[in-house]
Design a protein around this motif. Structure first.
Motif, PDB file in Angstrom:
ATOM      1  N   ALA A 133      -4.366   8.516   0.702  1.00  0.00           N
ATOM      2  CA  ALA A 133      -3.276   7.541   0.776  1.00  0.00           C
ATOM      3  C   ALA A 133      -3.204   6.717  -0.506  1.00  0.00           C
ATOM      4  N   ASN A 134      -4.360   6.344  -1.038  1.00  0.00           N
ATOM      5  CA  ASN A 134      -4.386   5.574  -2.290  1.00  0.00           C
ATOM      6  C   ASN A 134      -3.813   6.385  -3.454  1.00  0.00           C
ATOM      7  N   ARG A 135      -4.115   7.692  -3.483  1.00  0.00           N
ATOM      8  CA  ARG A 135      -3.564   8.541  -4.550  1.00  0.00           C
ATOM      9  C   ARG A 135      -2.050   8.631  -4.428  1.00  0.00           C
ATOM     10  N   ILE A 136      -1.560   8.760  -3.205  1.00  0.00           N
ATOM     11  CA  ILE A 136      -0.111   8.844  -2.999  1.00  0.00           C
ATOM     12  C   ILE A 136       0.562   7.567  -3.489  1.00  0.00           C
ATOM     13  N   ARG A 137       0.008   6.419  -3.125  1.00  0.00           N
ATOM     14  CA  ARG A 137       0.598   5.149  -3.555  1.00  0.00           C
ATOM     15  C   ARG A 137       0.584   5.022  -5.076  1.00  0.00           C
ATOM     16  N   SER A 138      -0.546   5.381  -5.690  1.00  0.00           N
ATOM     17  CA  SER A 138      -0.665   5.281  -7.140  1.00  0.00           C
ATOM     18  C   SER A 138       0.336   6.191  -7.846  1.00  0.00           C
ATOM     19  N   LEU A 139       0.482   7.420  -7.358  1.00  0.00           N
ATOM     20  CA  LEU A 139       1.426   8.360  -7.966  1.00  0.00           C
ATOM     21  C   LEU A 139       2.869   7.905  -7.749  1.00  0.00           C
ATOM     22  N   ARG A 140       3.147   7.350  -6.579  1.00  0.00           N
ATOM     23  CA  ARG A 140       4.505   6.841  -6.324  1.00  0.00           C
ATOM     24  C   ARG A 140       4.842   5.729  -7.313  1.00  0.00           C
ATOM     25  N   GLU A 141       3.897   4.822  -7.503  1.00  0.00           N
ATOM     26  CA  GLU A 141       4.134   3.712  -8.426  1.00  0.00           C
ATOM     27  C   GLU A 141       4.255   4.214  -9.860  1.00  0.00           C
ATOM     28  N   ASP A 142       3.422   5.194 -10.241  1.00  0.00           N
ATOM     29  CA  ASP A 142       3.504   5.762 -11.589  1.00  0.00           C
ATOM     30  C   ASP A 142       4.859   6.414 -11.837  1.00  0.00           C
ATOM     31  N   ASN A 143       5.421   7.019 -10.782  1.00  0.00           N
ATOM     32  CA  ASN A 143       6.720   7.688 -10.896  1.00  0.00           C
ATOM     33  C   ASN A 143       7.890   6.741 -10.647  1.00  0.00           C
ATOM     34  N   GLU A 144       7.577   5.460 -10.408  1.00  0.00           N
ATOM     35  CA  GLU A 144       8.593   4.432 -10.165  1.00  0.00           C
ATOM     36  C   GLU A 144       9.531   4.831  -9.022  1.00  0.00           C
ATOM     37  N   LEU A 145       8.927   5.326  -7.944  1.00  0.00           N
ATOM     38  CA  LEU A 145       9.683   5.699  -6.752  1.00  0.00           C
ATOM     39  C   LEU A 145       9.522   4.605  -5.697  1.00  0.00           C
ATOM     40  N   TRP A 167      12.548   9.076   2.558  1.00  0.00           N
ATOM     41  CA  TRP A 167      13.645  10.045   2.635  1.00  0.00           C
ATOM     42  C   TRP A 167      13.142  11.456   2.332  1.00  0.00           C
ATOM     43  N   ALA A 168      12.301  11.572   1.301  1.00  0.00           N
ATOM     44  CA  ALA A 168      11.796  12.886   0.886  1.00  0.00           C
ATOM     45  C   ALA A 168      10.860  13.505   1.920  1.00  0.00           C
ATOM     46  N   THR A 169      10.169  12.673   2.690  1.00  0.00           N
ATOM     47  CA  THR A 169       9.203  13.185   3.664  1.00  0.00           C
ATOM     48  C   THR A 169       9.745  13.223   5.085  1.00  0.00           C
ATOM     49  N   GLY A 170      11.000  12.800   5.256  1.00  0.00           N
ATOM     50  CA  GLY A 170      11.599  12.854   6.584  1.00  0.00           C
ATOM     51  C   GLY A 170      11.057  11.806   7.534  1.00  0.00           C
ATOM     52  N   ARG A 171      10.646  10.657   6.994  1.00  0.00           N
ATOM     53  CA  ARG A 171      10.108   9.572   7.814  1.00  0.00           C
ATOM     54  C   ARG A 171      10.927   8.307   7.613  1.00  0.00           C
ATOM     55  N   SER A 172      10.831   7.388   8.556  1.00  0.00           N
ATOM     56  CA  SER A 172      11.426   6.079   8.350  1.00  0.00           C
ATOM     57  C   SER A 172      10.560   5.333   7.338  1.00  0.00           C
ATOM     58  N   PRO A 173      11.091   4.306   6.667  1.00  0.00           N
ATOM     59  CA  PRO A 173      10.258   3.537   5.732  1.00  0.00           C
ATOM     60  C   PRO A 173       9.000   2.976   6.391  1.00  0.00           C
ATOM     61  N   GLU A 174       9.118   2.546   7.644  1.00  0.00           N
ATOM     62  CA  GLU A 174       7.960   1.990   8.344  1.00  0.00           C
ATOM     63  C   GLU A 174       6.901   3.064   8.595  1.00  0.00           C
ATOM     64  N   GLU A 175       7.349   4.256   8.994  1.00  0.00           N
ATOM     65  CA  GLU A 175       6.407   5.356   9.231  1.00  0.00           C
ATOM     66  C   GLU A 175       5.745   5.782   7.928  1.00  0.00           C
ATOM     67  N   TYR A 176       6.545   5.820   6.856  1.00  0.00           N
ATOM     68  CA  TYR A 176       5.971   6.207   5.565  1.00  0.00           C
ATOM     69  C   TYR A 176       4.918   5.194   5.118  1.00  0.00           C
ATOM     70  N   GLU A 177       5.233   3.909   5.225  1.00  0.00           N
ATOM     71  CA  GLU A 177       4.288   2.871   4.796  1.00  0.00           C
ATOM     72  C   GLU A 177       2.982   2.944   5.577  1.00  0.00           C
ATOM     73  N   ALA A 178       3.066   3.271   6.875  1.00  0.00           N
ATOM     74  CA  ALA A 178       1.851   3.391   7.685  1.00  0.00           C
ATOM     75  C   ALA A 178       0.963   4.515   7.169  1.00  0.00           C
ATOM     76  N   ARG A 179       1.570   5.567   6.647  1.00  0.00           N
ATOM     77  CA  ARG A 179       0.800   6.681   6.101  1.00  0.00           C
ATOM     78  C   ARG A 179       0.272   6.363   4.707  1.00  0.00           C
ATOM     79  N   GLU A 180       1.091   5.738   3.880  1.00  0.00           N
ATOM     80  CA  GLU A 180       0.650   5.410   2.530  1.00  0.00           C
ATOM     81  C   GLU A 180      -0.456   4.355   2.543  1.00  0.00           C
ATOM     82  N   SER A 181      -0.495   3.540   3.575  1.00  0.00           N
ATOM     83  CA  SER A 181      -1.540   2.516   3.677  1.00  0.00           C
ATOM     84  C   SER A 181      -2.829   3.074   4.275  1.00  0.00           C
ATOM     85  N   GLY A 182      -2.770   4.309   4.796  1.00  0.00           N
ATOM     86  CA  GLY A 182      -3.946   4.906   5.416  1.00  0.00           C
ATOM     87  C   GLY A 182      -4.097   4.577   6.882  1.00  0.00           C
TER      88      GLY A 182
END
Length: 213
Positions: free
Chosen positions: A18-30, A37-52
């Motif tokens: 999850a930490n790698r995903i967050r770091s790469l997202r920030e590096d790519n300015e996404l 949207w890209a993963t087919g999740r709501s923002p809340e669902e995505y954040e729960a996954r990116e936070s671990g």
């Protein structure tokens, strides 16, 4: 709540990924919205996954890697594939991904650079309660080939279901809803080869949005 050693190790691995995903997202300015949207999740669902906090399914990891422009091996291990010409992965070896309803994926060529497919040995445990529930459907653009190694499975493709056994082979459009469960009271195993293409945009219910390319 107390966790076993294996459970603690799995939670730690999930947090590292999850930490790698967050770091790469920030590096790519996404943004969170773009990744959701890209993963087919709501923002809340995505954040729960990116936070671990929430489990990371194979399909979610696969789509994150595609959007972030990295190999799934880099998300899982922090190391980029480096083998150029051929790869041998011995029996019982490979990169382990234990995700989604306890399915256990063993990637059989994780360090082959520039590969055009994703080969997995997948253990599918029998679960009695799943026999009485709708089969969970996944969506990832491309095609998938599944060879049943042992056990029997029920394969769901959109509204159609088939029972398959050892030696049977499935080839299908994985951009459409598909899923499997083990049946007949025994665990099953398949060899799956994922052949990805460009992802279509997905809605928050993890289904393709028609008309958007």
């Amino acid at each position: 709540m107390e966790f076993s050693g294996d459970e603690l190790a799995e939670r730690e691995q999930r947090q590292e990924i999850a930490n790698r995903i967050r770091s790469l997202r920030e590096d790519n300015e996404l943004s969170i919205q773009e990744m959701a949207w890209a993963t087919g999740r709501s923002p809340e669902e995505y954040e729960a996954r990116e936070s671990g906090e929430a489990d990371l399914t194979f399909t979610f990891l696969f789509k994150c890697a595609r959007k972030l422009g990295v190999d799934i091996t880099e998300l899982m291990t922090g190391e980029s594939p480096h083998i150029k010409w051929y790869s041998i992965v011995r029996a019982h070896e490979g990169m382990q991904i234990k995700r989604h309803s306890q399915f256990e994926y063993l990637h059989k060529a994780p360090f082959f650079k520039g590969r055009m497919c994703e080969p997995f040995l997948v253990d599918v445990p029998y679960d009695e309660k799943l026999q009485h529930e709708p089969i969970h459907l996944s969506y990832h653009a491309g095609q998938e080939l599944d060879l049943v190694i042992k056990g029997h499975l029920r394969f769901q493709f959109e509204d159609h279901a088939e029972d398959v056994g050892p030696g049977d082979t499935l080839l299908y459009d994985s951009g459409r809803g598909h899923g499997i469960i083990a049946i007949d009271g025994e665990d099953a195993q398949i060899f799956a080869v994922v052949l990805p293409t460009e992802e279509r945009d997905m809605d928050p219910d993890n289904k393709p949005i028609e008309g958007i390319r």
